[in-house]
Motif scaffolding. Structure first.
Motif, PDB file in Angstrom:
ATOM      1  N   PRO A   8       0.822  -1.208   0.000  1.00 49.93           N
ATOM      2  CA  PRO A   8       0.000   0.000   0.000  1.00 49.93           C
ATOM      3  C   PRO A   8       0.862   1.266   0.000  1.00 49.93           C
ATOM      4  CG  PRO A   8      -0.820  -1.579   1.615  1.00 49.93           C
ATOM      5  CD  PRO A   8       0.492  -2.101   1.115  1.00 49.93           C
ATOM      6  N   GLY A   9       0.464   2.217  -0.817  1.00 45.49           N
ATOM      7  CA  GLY A   9       1.154   3.501  -0.863  1.00 45.49           C
ATOM      8  C   GLY A   9       2.279   3.584  -1.884  1.00 45.49           C
ATOM      9  N   VAL A  10       2.582   2.486  -2.564  1.00 43.20           N
ATOM     10  CA  VAL A  10       3.611   2.472  -3.608  1.00 43.20           C
ATOM     11  C   VAL A  10       2.947   2.036  -4.904  1.00 43.20           C
ATOM     12  CG1 VAL A  10       5.776   1.411  -4.388  1.00 43.20           C
ATOM     13  CG2 VAL A  10       5.457   1.942  -1.963  1.00 43.20           C
ATOM     14  N   SER A  11       3.089   2.846  -5.954  1.00 41.41           N
ATOM     15  CA  SER A  11       2.490   2.493  -7.248  1.00 41.41           C
ATOM     16  C   SER A  11       3.204   1.276  -7.835  1.00 41.41           C
ATOM     17  CB  SER A  11       2.585   3.668  -8.221  1.00 41.41           C
ATOM     18  OG  SER A  11       3.929   3.854  -8.648  1.00 41.41           O
ATOM     19  N   THR A  12       2.538   0.568  -8.715  1.00 41.01           N
ATOM     20  CA  THR A  12       3.175  -0.591  -9.347  1.00 41.01           C
ATOM     21  C   THR A  12       4.361  -0.146 -10.207  1.00 41.01           C
ATOM     22  OG1 THR A  12       1.528  -0.561 -11.129  1.00 41.01           O
ATOM     23  CG2 THR A  12       1.134  -2.088  -9.307  1.00 41.01           C
ATOM     24  N   LYS A  13       4.273   1.025 -10.821  1.00 40.06           N
ATOM     25  CA  LYS A  13       5.407   1.543 -11.608  1.00 40.06           C
ATOM     26  C   LYS A  13       6.611   1.775 -10.708  1.00 40.06           C
ATOM     27  CE  LYS A  13       6.842   5.391 -14.476  1.00 40.06           C
ATOM     28  NZ  LYS A  13       6.590   6.743 -14.879  1.00 40.06           N
ATOM     29  N   ASP A  14       6.398   2.423  -9.557  1.00 37.28           N
ATOM     30  CA  ASP A  14       7.493   2.646  -8.616  1.00 37.28           C
ATOM     31  C   ASP A  14       8.015   1.326  -8.051  1.00 37.28           C
ATOM     32  OD1 ASP A  14       7.519   5.390  -8.960  1.00 37.28           O
ATOM     33  OD2 ASP A  14       6.362   5.805  -7.139  1.00 37.28           O
ATOM     34  N   ALA A  15       7.108   0.393  -7.786  1.00 36.51           N
ATOM     35  CA  ALA A  15       7.519  -0.918  -7.270  1.00 36.51           C
ATOM     36  C   ALA A  15       8.419  -1.628  -8.282  1.00 36.51           C
ATOM     37  CB  ALA A  15       6.314  -1.766  -6.934  1.00 36.51           C
ATOM     38  N   GLU A  16       8.061  -1.568  -9.558  1.00 33.12           N
ATOM     39  CA  GLU A  16       8.885  -2.208 -10.584  1.00 33.12           C
ATOM     40  C   GLU A  16      10.302  -1.623 -10.592  1.00 33.12           C
ATOM     41  OE1 GLU A  16       6.637  -1.807 -14.199  1.00 33.12           O
ATOM     42  OE2 GLU A  16       5.347  -3.513 -13.699  1.00 33.12           O
ATOM     43  N   GLN A  17      10.395  -0.310 -10.475  1.00 30.69           N
ATOM     44  CA  GLN A  17      11.703   0.343 -10.439  1.00 30.69           C
ATOM     45  C   GLN A  17      12.489  -0.106  -9.209  1.00 30.69           C
ATOM     46  OE1 GLN A  17      11.550   4.649 -10.517  1.00 30.69           O
ATOM     47  NE2 GLN A  17      13.630   4.815  -9.728  1.00 30.69           N
ATOM     48  N   LEU A  18      11.837  -0.130  -8.067  1.00 31.03           N
ATOM     49  CA  LEU A  18      12.508  -0.520  -6.833  1.00 31.03           C
ATOM     50  C   LEU A  18      12.894  -1.994  -6.844  1.00 31.03           C
ATOM     51  CD1 LEU A  18      13.541   0.627  -4.236  1.00 31.03           C
ATOM     52  CD2 LEU A  18      11.301   0.261  -3.212  1.00 31.03           C
ATOM     53  N   ILE A  19      12.062  -2.831  -7.412  1.00 30.88           N
ATOM     54  CA  ILE A  19      12.369  -4.267  -7.513  1.00 30.88           C
ATOM     55  C   ILE A  19      13.640  -4.474  -8.342  1.00 30.88           C
ATOM     56  CG2 ILE A  19      11.577  -6.429  -8.581  1.00 30.88           C
ATOM     57  CD1 ILE A  19       8.714  -5.575  -7.555  1.00 30.88           C
ATOM     58  N   ALA A 127      17.853   5.820  -4.332  1.00 30.56           N
ATOM     59  CA  ALA A 127      16.716   5.468  -5.189  1.00 30.56           C
ATOM     60  C   ALA A 127      15.500   5.065  -4.354  1.00 30.56           C
ATOM     61  CB  ALA A 127      17.110   4.328  -6.138  1.00 30.56           C
ATOM     62  N   ALA A 128      15.722   4.280  -3.321  1.00 33.27           N
ATOM     63  CA  ALA A 128      14.611   3.838  -2.463  1.00 33.27           C
ATOM     64  C   ALA A 128      14.007   5.016  -1.719  1.00 33.27           C
ATOM     65  CB  ALA A 128      15.088   2.778  -1.480  1.00 33.27           C
ATOM     66  N   GLY A 129      14.839   5.974  -1.324  1.00 30.93           N
ATOM     67  CA  GLY A 129      14.350   7.133  -0.583  1.00 30.93           C
ATOM     68  C   GLY A 129      13.338   7.947  -1.353  1.00 30.93           C
ATOM     69  N   GLU A 130      13.416   7.876  -2.661  1.00 27.69           N
ATOM     70  CA  GLU A 130      12.455   8.582  -3.511  1.00 27.69           C
ATOM     71  C   GLU A 130      11.115   7.844  -3.593  1.00 27.69           C
ATOM     72  OE1 GLU A 130      13.065  11.542  -5.208  1.00 27.69           O
ATOM     73  OE2 GLU A 130      14.928  11.606  -4.063  1.00 27.69           O
ATOM     74  N   ILE A 131      11.104   6.570  -3.228  1.00 33.70           N
ATOM     75  CA  ILE A 131       9.922   5.731  -3.458  1.00 33.70           C
ATOM     76  C   ILE A 131       9.321   5.170  -2.181  1.00 33.70           C
ATOM     77  CG2 ILE A 131       9.116   3.586  -4.549  1.00 33.70           C
ATOM     78  CD1 ILE A 131      11.341   4.030  -6.661  1.00 33.70           C
ATOM     79  N   ASP A 132      10.171   4.581  -1.322  1.00 33.80           N
ATOM     80  CA  ASP A 132       9.647   3.782  -0.219  1.00 33.80           C
ATOM     81  C   ASP A 132      10.558   3.844   1.007  1.00 33.80           C
ATOM     82  OD1 ASP A 132       8.128   1.805   1.186  1.00 33.80           O
ATOM     83  OD2 ASP A 132       9.529   0.270   0.488  1.00 33.80           O
ATOM     84  N   PRO A 133      10.121   4.502   2.081  1.00 28.91           N
ATOM     85  CA  PRO A 133      10.970   4.618   3.269  1.00 28.91           C
ATOM     86  C   PRO A 133      11.231   3.293   3.973  1.00 28.91           C
ATOM     87  CG  PRO A 133       8.787   5.522   3.702  1.00 28.91           C
ATOM     88  CD  PRO A 133       8.845   5.194   2.239  1.00 28.91           C
ATOM     89  N   ILE A 134      10.372   2.324   3.798  1.00 29.74           N
ATOM     90  CA  ILE A 134      10.587   1.012   4.436  1.00 29.74           C
ATOM     91  C   ILE A 134      11.806   0.327   3.808  1.00 29.74           C
ATOM     92  CG2 ILE A 134       9.574  -1.241   4.973  1.00 29.74           C
ATOM     93  CD1 ILE A 134       8.126   1.273   6.241  1.00 29.74           C
ATOM     94  N   THR A 135      11.842   0.311   2.490  1.00 27.15           N
ATOM     95  CA  THR A 135      12.978  -0.280   1.782  1.00 27.15           C
ATOM     96  C   THR A 135      14.242   0.527   2.049  1.00 27.15           C
ATOM     97  OG1 THR A 135      11.498  -1.131   0.076  1.00 27.15           O
ATOM     98  CG2 THR A 135      13.833  -1.006  -0.482  1.00 27.15           C
ATOM     99  N   GLU A 136      14.119   1.835   2.047  1.00 25.68           N
ATOM    100  CA  GLU A 136      15.256   2.703   2.338  1.00 25.68           C
ATOM    101  C   GLU A 136      15.838   2.373   3.716  1.00 25.68           C
ATOM    102  OE1 GLU A 136      16.163   7.489   2.325  1.00 25.68           O
ATOM    103  OE2 GLU A 136      14.314   6.793   3.272  1.00 25.68           O
ATOM    104  N   ASP A 137      14.982   2.223   4.708  1.00 23.02           N
ATOM    105  CA  ASP A 137      15.416   1.916   6.065  1.00 23.02           C
ATOM    106  C   ASP A 137      16.142   0.569   6.122  1.00 23.02           C
ATOM    107  OD1 ASP A 137      15.371   2.512   8.992  1.00 23.02           O
ATOM    108  OD2 ASP A 137      14.137   0.685   9.033  1.00 23.02           O
TER     109      ASP A 137
END
Length: 183
Positions: A8-19, A127-137
């Protein structure tokens, strides 16, 4: 494969980039824990047992990082790839080049390995900081420990003036050789 769902809170486009970013970290961690085991098996000479035993906790933690990254990829709706082919595909570095050699030679080369992993982790953190603080952490915590491991490695390479034997080396073999001439 397109991501059909994510957290929740992360678009599928952003998720694909982060993956994609996380997959490269997964391959780097898988490569790193194999490299660390290789060093563990191939160090010789004075301080052998100290370094041999110092490496195992690093291996265990890095294997855990690979698992955490793979599970984050799956949580985000991706399919983590932990195969040797994935490591080869994602690799932007050369395979570890030191065989049976002295403790200092391996640690000089290993310092360069840590340089690459930590530098790439810092890019992934950004890169993660731009998308998802959980992954960044997650990546920040992993990188902090990797930097501590690098400090352990460097403590063996440092002279009383604070200089590292392998500072000016750009290759693992060069770093290994520099430890021989400065020892």
């Amino acid at each position: 494969m397109a991501v059909r769902y994510t957290v929740p809170g992360v678009s599928t486009k952003d998720a694909e980039q982060l993956i994609k970013t996380l997959q490269k970290r997964l391959s780097a961690y898988n490569d790193l824990h194999l490299t660390l085991k290789h060093v563990h098996w191939n160090v010789i000479g004075p301080y052998f047992i100290a370094v041999h035993e110092m490496i195992d906790p690093q291996v265990d933690l890095v294997r855990g990082y690979a698992d955490a990254v793979a599970e984050r990829i799956a949580t985000m709706g991706g399919s983590p790839s932990g195969t040797p082919g994935a490591i080869e595909r994602d690799r932007t570095w050369k395979d570890y080049s030191i065989g049976r050699d002295t403790v200092l030679a391996h640690l000089g080369a290993l310092d360069l390995v840590y340089n690459g992993v930590v530098e790439d982790n810092r890019k992934a953190i950004a890169a993660a900081g731009e998308i998802d603080p959980i992954t960044e952490d997650m990546l920040i915590g992993q990188t902090a420990e990797l930097e501590k491991f690098q400090w352990f490695v460097r403590a063996h390479l440092e002279d009383l003036g604070g200089n590292l034997a392998s500072t000016d080396s750009s290759t693992e073999k060069g770093a290994a050789e520099a430890t021989r001439t400065d020892a």
